[in-house]
Every structure is written in structure tokens, then in C-alpha cells.
Motif scaffolding. Structure first.
Motif, PDB file in Angstrom:
ATOM      1  N   ARG A  90       0.891  -1.098   0.031  1.00  0.00           N
ATOM      2  CA  ARG A  90       0.044   0.124  -0.036  1.00  0.00           C
ATOM      3  C   ARG A  90       1.108   1.401   0.003  1.00  0.00           C
ATOM      4  N   ALA A  91       2.037   1.199   0.619  1.00  0.00           N
ATOM      5  CA  ALA A  91       2.905   2.437   0.814  1.00  0.00           C
ATOM      6  C   ALA A  91       3.610   2.508  -0.645  1.00  0.00           C
ATOM      7  N   SER A  92       3.492   1.575  -1.462  1.00  0.00           N
ATOM      8  CA  SER A  92       4.651   1.756  -2.509  1.00  0.00           C
ATOM      9  C   SER A  92       3.448   2.012  -3.798  1.00  0.00           C
ATOM     10  N   MET A  93       2.204   2.136  -3.604  1.00  0.00           N
ATOM     11  CA  MET A  93       1.295   2.544  -4.720  1.00  0.00           C
ATOM     12  C   MET A  93       0.424   3.731  -4.386  1.00  0.00           C
ATOM     13  N   ALA A  94       0.725   5.070  -4.888  1.00  0.00           N
ATOM     14  CA  ALA A  94       0.127   6.315  -4.714  1.00  0.00           C
ATOM     15  C   ALA A  94      -1.369   6.101  -5.366  1.00  0.00           C
ATOM     16  N   PRO A  95      -2.283   6.586  -4.839  1.00  0.00           N
ATOM     17  CA  PRO A  95      -3.587   6.734  -5.526  1.00  0.00           C
ATOM     18  C   PRO A  95      -3.461   7.771  -6.842  1.00  0.00           C
ATOM     19  N   PRO A  96      -4.040   7.140  -7.928  1.00  0.00           N
ATOM     20  CA  PRO A  96      -4.080   7.913  -9.132  1.00  0.00           C
ATOM     21  C   PRO A  96      -4.370   9.434  -9.042  1.00  0.00           C
ATOM     22  N   GLU A  97      -5.049   9.854  -7.995  1.00  0.00           N
ATOM     23  CA  GLU A  97      -5.461  11.143  -7.829  1.00  0.00           C
ATOM     24  C   GLU A  97      -4.460  12.110  -7.206  1.00  0.00           C
ATOM     25  N   ALA A  98      -3.445  11.429  -6.960  1.00  0.00           N
ATOM     26  CA  ALA A  98      -2.484  12.128  -5.713  1.00  0.00           C
ATOM     27  C   ALA A  98      -1.774  13.406  -6.400  1.00  0.00           C
ATOM     28  N   LEU A  99      -1.648  14.322  -5.670  1.00  0.00           N
ATOM     29  CA  LEU A  99      -0.952  15.729  -6.017  1.00  0.00           C
ATOM     30  C   LEU A  99       0.443  15.320  -5.976  1.00  0.00           C
ATOM     31  N   GLU A 100       0.772  16.002  -7.346  1.00  0.00           N
ATOM     32  CA  GLU A 100       2.225  15.488  -7.643  1.00  0.00           C
ATOM     33  C   GLU A 100       3.313  16.555  -7.473  1.00  0.00           C
ATOM     34  N   ILE A 101       4.312  16.329  -6.640  1.00  0.00           N
ATOM     35  CA  ILE A 101       5.291  17.324  -6.311  1.00  0.00           C
ATOM     36  C   ILE A 101       6.657  16.808  -6.737  1.00  0.00           C
ATOM     37  N   HIS A 102       7.270  17.676  -7.256  1.00  0.00           N
ATOM     38  CA  HIS A 102       8.587  17.220  -7.853  1.00  0.00           C
ATOM     39  C   HIS A 102       9.703  17.800  -6.849  1.00  0.00           C
ATOM     40  N   VAL A 103      10.540  16.847  -6.116  1.00  0.00           N
ATOM     41  CA  VAL A 103      11.640  17.154  -5.601  1.00  0.00           C
ATOM     42  C   VAL A 103      12.917  16.847  -6.148  1.00  0.00           C
ATOM     43  N   VAL A 104      13.829  17.837  -5.842  1.00  0.00           N
ATOM     44  CA  VAL A 104      15.186  17.754  -6.540  1.00  0.00           C
ATOM     45  C   VAL A 104      16.168  18.147  -5.134  1.00  0.00           C
ATOM     46  N   ALA A 105      16.928  17.041  -4.915  1.00  0.00           N
ATOM     47  CA  ALA A 105      18.020  17.269  -3.767  1.00  0.00           C
ATOM     48  C   ALA A 105      19.302  17.521  -4.440  1.00  0.00           C
ATOM     49  N   LYS A 106      20.093  18.435  -3.697  1.00  0.00           N
ATOM     50  CA  LYS A 106      21.307  18.813  -3.863  1.00  0.00           C
ATOM     51  C   LYS A 106      22.223  19.066  -2.643  1.00  0.00           C
ATOM     52  N   GLN A 107      23.388  18.786  -2.600  1.00  0.00           N
ATOM     53  CA  GLN A 107      24.094  19.496  -1.480  1.00  0.00           C
ATOM     54  C   GLN A 107      24.040  20.901  -1.290  1.00  0.00           C
ATOM     55  N   TRP A 108      23.470  21.349  -0.364  1.00  0.00           N
ATOM     56  CA  TRP A 108      22.765  20.446   0.844  1.00  0.00           C
ATOM     57  C   TRP A 108      21.377  21.288   0.801  1.00  0.00           C
ATOM     58  N   MET A 109      20.259  20.895   0.133  1.00  0.00           N
ATOM     59  CA  MET A 109      19.255  21.565   0.220  1.00  0.00           C
ATOM     60  C   MET A 109      18.012  20.847  -0.618  1.00  0.00           C
ATOM     61  N   TRP A 110      16.884  21.007  -0.379  1.00  0.00           N
ATOM     62  CA  TRP A 110      15.785  20.328  -0.913  1.00  0.00           C
ATOM     63  C   TRP A 110      15.073  21.345  -1.673  1.00  0.00           C
ATOM     64  N   LYS A 111      14.588  20.844  -2.938  1.00  0.00           N
ATOM     65  CA  LYS A 111      13.946  21.888  -3.813  1.00  0.00           C
ATOM     66  C   LYS A 111      12.751  21.214  -4.071  1.00  0.00           C
ATOM     67  N   ALA A 112      11.601  22.178  -4.103  1.00  0.00           N
ATOM     68  CA  ALA A 112      10.281  21.568  -4.361  1.00  0.00           C
ATOM     69  C   ALA A 112       9.459  22.084  -5.422  1.00  0.00           C
ATOM     70  N   ARG A 113       8.738  21.475  -6.368  1.00  0.00           N
ATOM     71  CA  ARG A 113       7.887  22.220  -7.375  1.00  0.00           C
ATOM     72  C   ARG A 113       6.625  21.808  -7.372  1.00  0.00           C
ATOM     73  N   HIS A 114       5.570  22.498  -7.041  1.00  0.00           N
ATOM     74  CA  HIS A 114       4.375  22.260  -6.983  1.00  0.00           C
ATOM     75  C   HIS A 114       3.638  22.016  -8.388  1.00  0.00           C
ATOM     76  N   PRO A 115       2.535  21.304  -8.543  1.00  0.00           N
ATOM     77  CA  PRO A 115       1.752  21.499  -9.788  1.00  0.00           C
ATOM     78  C   PRO A 115       1.697  22.494 -10.475  1.00  0.00           C
ATOM     79  N   ASN A 116       1.173  23.813  -9.847  1.00  0.00           N
ATOM     80  CA  ASN A 116       1.041  25.249 -10.559  1.00  0.00           C
ATOM     81  C   ASN A 116       2.273  25.943 -10.523  1.00  0.00           C
ATOM     82  N   GLY A 117       3.479  25.254 -10.460  1.00  0.00           N
ATOM     83  CA  GLY A 117       4.761  25.943 -10.634  1.00  0.00           C
ATOM     84  C   GLY A 117       5.226  26.483  -9.407  1.00  0.00           C
ATOM     85  N   ALA A 118       4.627  26.547  -8.317  1.00  0.00           N
ATOM     86  CA  ALA A 118       5.186  27.199  -7.086  1.00  0.00           C
ATOM     87  C   ALA A 118       6.628  26.468  -6.643  1.00  0.00           C
ATOM     88  N   ARG A 119       7.413  27.202  -6.446  1.00  0.00           N
ATOM     89  CA  ARG A 119       8.696  26.465  -5.871  1.00  0.00           C
ATOM     90  C   ARG A 119       8.999  26.970  -4.462  1.00  0.00           C
TER      91      ARG A 119
END
Ligand code: CUA
Length: 312
Positions: A90-119
Motif C-alpha cells: 500500500r505504501a508503494s502505490m500512490a492513488p492515481p489522484e495524488a497531488l504530484e510534487i517534484h523534489v530535487v535534492a542537492k548538497q545541501w538543500m531540498w527543492k520542491a516544485r508544486h503542480p501549479n509551478g510554485a517553488r
């Protein structure tokens, strides 16, 4: 309610995982008591100088009883396997309607981008009660996205997309950590996850600067790199048409069938020779080195946006 020793319980999975943890603790604790108790009993009963002999072993050690507890242990182990397995599934299968957020990691920070482009950086705002799926990658070394209050942790790798999902259940602020040693500032790599009511999240997201049209930039890149030359439906080169490919099952030349998810699309750009589509010649060159992490996200976002055009 949770024990003070444990972190806050702020996601749907968290309660289930705590239940499994408690269950395992109780089962293993009981087994420990039983084994230690028997050990003690035998130490006393068969100590040197007593009259007890092997011939008068207790009743309960006879063969049928021994078979009985072997079977009981087997079923107990299978039950624990089933319990943990269904949770993991169950933990490995996201529901299809899930809100998708992109995350990029780099030394040493977390960057996130939301579906509407908010960062955002070192912060993640999510709506309460909604499934959130993180699609993550790293710009340099391996990191690991860890939110103890949600009981989720997932390695974030360079050159790959990894995914993770959760459904926050309580508003509030929860710590985000990097759980993979990634350099001198590893221990400081973290941030805050803020769970907001869905209305608050919507207004928060709308108030962020909207800079990016990712699919649009991806389309421009698609043209600039010459992808359209082969992949356009009218092209003389026999290449797979990409309209509607996202999310579809793809038959490969080696007989496997895979889902064309983001990871597959990304791999197909970087290592096109690896997963050749059945019925097509392996002629596509690799674009590794020509496109960077941001470009890959743009291209994949563009391919995803072609989803609805399959019917045309
Ligand atoms: Cu990033 Cu440790």
C-alpha cells in the motif's frame, strides 16, 4: 495518542506503521519470554546432580506437540509477512489522484516544485487529507527524504526518479531530514513540512510566484533537440509516437512489458538502447550529457502533457 518516545503521528501510514511496529514488538517479546523461561526451567530441572533424565522429558516435548508448535510458528511468521507485505504494498502505490510534487535534492538543500509551478526550498507545503506523491531526483549524490512524523523515508538518487507518497492527517509543522550521509553539511540538510487545510494550501500555492510553464519549455526543448524529427506522427523515420504514451503499458523487444511512467520516459531519453520498444529498431542516440536534470524534468513534463491527446 502516541507514546512520548515516538514522533508525532501525522499521516495515514503512520498509524499503520506504528501498529505493525507494536505488533512485532509484542510477538517477539512474547517469544523472548517463552524461550528465556524454558531455558531457565531446563537449567533448574536438569542441573547437575538431579535425578531427572532425558527419558522423563516433559509431556509437551513429544513429537506431535513439537509438530504443533512448528506449524504455529510457521503461521505466525506467515501472518507477520502478510501484515508487513500488505502495508509495504500500500505504501508503494500512490492513488492515481495524488497531488504530484517534484523534489530535487542537492548538497545541501531540498527543492520542491508544486503542480501549479510554485517553488520552495527546504520547505514543503502540503494539504491535509489529500494524497501527495513526491517524484524525486538528485543533482549530485545520494540523499534520502525522511519525515519521521509521516513514517516515510525514500532514497533520492542522481540519474533516477524515485517516488514516495503519503496522506497527511494533521495540520502542523513537521521536521524534514536527509537520512543518507551526503557530505559535510549532511546533518544540516533538512527543512520543514507544513500541513495546511486544503483551502489554505490552495491560497498559499496561488500566492507563490508562478514562473514556469514546464510542459511548454519541454515542448520547445523537444523541438530544439530534434526529437520531433523522428517522433512526429508524420515522420519518415519509424519511431514510437509519443502522444498518450505516458502511463501506458509498453511491450519491449526483450519480451518485458513496462509502464511508461516518469522513470521510464527519463531512462528512454538517457539510455534508449536499454529498453527498446518491440517492433522498433534500436537507432535512437542517447541524450545523456546533452540534457541536464532540469531539462529532463521539462521533457518528461511535456511528454506527460501529451496524455490527453491520445484520442486525436
Ligand atoms: Cu543530503 Cu544527507
Amino acid at each position: 495518542m502516541s507514546l512520548a518516545l515516538w514522533p508525532a503521528t501525522a499521516s495515514e501510514q503512520a498509524a499503520h506503521i506504528d501498529g505493525l511496529f507494536t505488533g512485532l514488538l509484542v510477538v517477539t517479546g512474547l517469544i523472548l519470554l517463552l524461550v528465556a523461561g524454558l531455558l531457565l526451567l531446563f537449567c533448574i530441572r536438569y542441573r547437575r546432580g538431579t535425578q531427572a533424565k532425558r527419558g522423563d522429558l516433559p509431556e509437551f516435548l513429544r513429537r506431535d506437540v513439537e509438530l504443533g508448535w512448528t506449524a504455529a510458528t510457521l503461521f505466525l511468521a506467515l501472518f507477520l509477512f502478510w501484515w508487513a507485505g500488505t502495508l509495504e504494498l500500500r505504501a508503494s502505490m500512490a492513488p492515481p489522484e495524488a497531488l504530484e510534487i517534484h523534489v530535487v535534492a542537492k548538497q545541501w538543500m531540498w527543492k520542491a516544485r508544486h503542480p501549479n509551478g510554485a517553488r520552495e526550498i527546504d520547505a514543503l507545503h502540503v494539504p491535509r487529507g489529500e494524497a501527495v506523491r513526491l517524484v524525486m531526483t538528485s543533482q549530485d549524490v545520494i540523499h534520502s527524504f525522511y519525515v519521521p512524523a509521516f513514517r516515510v523515508k525514500q532514497d533520492v538518487l542522481p540519474g533516477r526518479f524515485t517516488e514516495m507518497w503519503f496522506r497527511p492527517t494533521r495540520t502542523g509543522e513537521y521536521r524534514l531530514f536527509c537520512a543518507e550521509f551526503c557530505g559535510t553539511q549532511h546533518s544540516r540538510m533538512g527543512g520543514m513540512v507544513t500541513v495546511m487545510e486544503p483551502e489554505d494550501y490552495a491560497s498559499w500555492a496561488a500566492a507563490q510566484p508562478q514562473e514556469q510553464d514546464l510542459p511548454g519549455e519541454g515542448e520547445a526543448l523537444f523541438t530544439a533537440l530534434g526529437c520531433a524529427g523522428c517522433h512526429a506522427p508524420a515522420s519518415a523515420v519509424h519511431a514510437p509516437v509519443l502522444q498518450g504514451v505516458y502511463g501506458r503499458m509498453v511491450h519491449l523487444a526483450d519480451g518485458r512489458t513496462v509502464r511508461a511512467d516518469q522513470a521510464y520516459l527519463r531512462d528512454s531519453i538517457l539510455q534508449p538502447q536499454r529498453d527498446v520498444v518491440a517492433g522498433y529498431a534500436p537507432i535512437m542516440p542517447s541524450f545523456a550529457g546533452l540534457v541536464d536534470e532540469a531539462d529532463l524534468q521539462r521533457l518528461v513534463a511535456y511528454l506527460q502533457s501529451l496524455r490527453g491527446e491520445a484520442a486525436r
